[in-house]
Design a protein around this motif. Structure first.
Motif, PDB file in Angstrom:
ATOM      1  N   THR A  59     -53.446  56.679  29.752  1.00 57.04           N
ATOM      2  CA  THR A  59     -53.645  58.081  30.142  1.00 57.04           C
ATOM      3  C   THR A  59     -54.560  58.171  31.360  1.00 57.04           C
ATOM      4  OG1 THR A  59     -53.348  58.809  27.854  1.00 57.04           O
ATOM      5  CG2 THR A  59     -54.431  60.341  29.361  1.00 57.04           C
ATOM      6  N   HIS A  62     -52.761  57.316  34.440  1.00 59.76           N
ATOM      7  CA  HIS A  62     -51.573  58.144  34.671  1.00 59.76           C
ATOM      8  C   HIS A  62     -50.286  57.359  34.408  1.00 59.76           C
ATOM      9  CE1 HIS A  62     -54.287  61.110  36.384  1.00 59.76           C
ATOM     10  NE2 HIS A  62     -54.749  60.188  37.197  1.00 59.76           N
ATOM     11  N   LYS A  64     -47.188  56.219  31.483  1.00 59.07           N
ATOM     12  CA  LYS A  64     -46.483  56.715  30.298  1.00 59.07           C
ATOM     13  C   LYS A  64     -46.907  55.891  29.085  1.00 59.07           C
ATOM     14  CE  LYS A  64     -42.473  57.817  33.174  1.00 59.07           C
ATOM     15  NZ  LYS A  64     -41.090  57.389  33.512  1.00 59.07           N
ATOM     16  N   ASP A  66     -45.755  55.879  26.093  1.00 60.83           N
ATOM     17  CA  ASP A  66     -44.687  55.471  25.182  1.00 60.83           C
ATOM     18  C   ASP A  66     -43.630  54.601  25.858  1.00 60.83           C
ATOM     19  OD1 ASP A  66     -43.780  57.453  26.810  1.00 60.83           O
ATOM     20  OD2 ASP A  66     -42.765  58.611  25.242  1.00 60.83           O
ATOM     21  N   ASP A  67     -43.916  54.132  27.075  1.00 59.04           N
ATOM     22  CA  ASP A  67     -42.958  53.298  27.798  1.00 59.04           C
ATOM     23  C   ASP A  67     -42.991  51.872  27.257  1.00 59.04           C
ATOM     24  OD1 ASP A  67     -42.226  51.352  30.133  1.00 59.04           O
ATOM     25  OD2 ASP A  67     -41.396  53.275  30.738  1.00 59.04           O
ATOM     26  N   GLU A 157     -44.494  51.571  37.674  1.00 58.39           N
ATOM     27  CA  GLU A 157     -44.187  52.983  37.917  1.00 58.39           C
ATOM     28  C   GLU A 157     -44.491  53.446  39.332  1.00 58.39           C
ATOM     29  OE1 GLU A 157     -45.612  55.786  35.043  1.00 58.39           O
ATOM     30  OE2 GLU A 157     -45.460  54.371  33.382  1.00 58.39           O
TER      31      GLU A 157
END
Length: 314
Positions: A59, A62, A64, A66-67, A157
């Motif tokens: 978090t 920044h 995800k 649940d990835d 990401e």
């Protein structure tokens, strides 16, 4: 003079003999104190803590939470980091014990072989004390390794980007300063290629250019161009003269990195800092920070793969 030499020789021989004797005893001590079991317990506690903090770390970065790809990569890299950490801890404790007096090592063996708990062994044999000393020394490196792990996950990401600072001001208008990043490659199609997207700051490569084709990197600024990470330097150090006469030859060779894959696949930013204004240069103590004694009129710092490459007067 001869007597002094003999005394020194005798003393050094005695110390070496004691260290050899101690090393045998320390091997036994490490076995009876159950060092591997103790350090495995430490590793499990650290692993549980880092895995429990994963969502909050994601978090904060920044990412995800649940990835699956991110989670698997983070978990596997944490386990690898801790495995290396525990090996280093065991080596540190072993080498520390060797410097103890033989009688003290014997006393610790006697304690460890008595009918006491694992926790008591850890406390009464200085094992825990030595581990804490190791932990304190390695704390900064541990944090840096954890930061590298989060960088590697972020790279899934976020694209690799350049952060350019000129006289301590972040720059986005690369054209204004004639700034560019070039790679020279062994690919005939891309002998010299600009990899900087000047609109987004992303570092981009053609899809048909392989990482192993990269030869070296150059930086262009205000009409000047300087080579970085040139493997031709490595070829110079491979010569027999350097192998025979440079004490830290292997360390030097390892430091001349040819930009491994992690520089591209596990990083989200490369940092370039340039100082060439009198005001900005005055704020830096180059002698204290970089060991530069002469006057500095311009300075370049490049941070790639957690390594810093500096050039004075470029």
């Amino acid at each position: 003079m001869k007597l002094l030499t003999l005394i020194l020789l005798f003393t050094s021989t005695l110390l070496l003999s004691q260290k050899k004797q101690n090393s045998i005893k320390v091997e036994k001590l490490m076995e009876v104190v159950e060092s591997k079991k103790l350090l495995l317990n430490v590793s499990k506690k650290l692993e549980n803590r880092l895995l429990n903090q994963r969502d909050s770390i994601f978090t904060y970065c920044h990412l995800k939470v649940d990835d699956t790809i991110n989670i698997n990569e983070y978990n596997s890299k944490v386990k690898k980091m801790l495995a290396d950490y525990i090996i280093s801890a065991e080596n540190y404790i072993y080498n520390s014990y060797i410097d103890y007096e033989t009688s003290k090592i014997d006393h610790f063996i006697e304690i460890a072989e008595s009918n006491i708990t694992l926790k008591e062994k850890m406390l009464q044999t200085d094992f825990y004390k030595l581990y804490l000393m190791f932990h304190d020394e390695e704390n900064d490196r541990f944090k840096a390794n954890l930061l590298e792990i989060t960088d590697a996950v972020k790279a899934n990401e976020y694209p690799l980007k350049l952060c350019l600072y000129i006289n301590n001001i972040k720059i986005d208008d690369y054209e204004k300063f004639g700034f560019d990043l070039y790679f020279f490659t062994s690919n005939k199609k891309y002998k010299k290629i600009s990899v900087l997207n000047k609109k987004s700051g992303a570092i981009e490569f053609p899809k048909d250019l392989k990482q192993e084709d990269l030869l070296y990197l150059t930086i262009a600024y205000k009409g000047k161009e300087v080579e970085l990470y040139n493997p031709r330097i490595e070829e110079i150090y491979k010569k027999d003269f350097f192998k025979k006469n440079v004490p830290n030859y292997n360390e030097i060779l390892e430091s001349i990195d040819k930009l491994p894959k992690k520089c591209f696949e596990e990083k989200t930013e490369w940092i370039v800092g340039i100082l060439d204004s009198p005001e900005a240069l005055k704020r830096v103590n180059f002698k204290e920070v970089y060991g530069i004694k002469e006057k500095v009129n311009s300075f370049l710092l490049v941070s790639i793969c957690s390594d810093e490459f500096t050039i004075n007067k470029w």
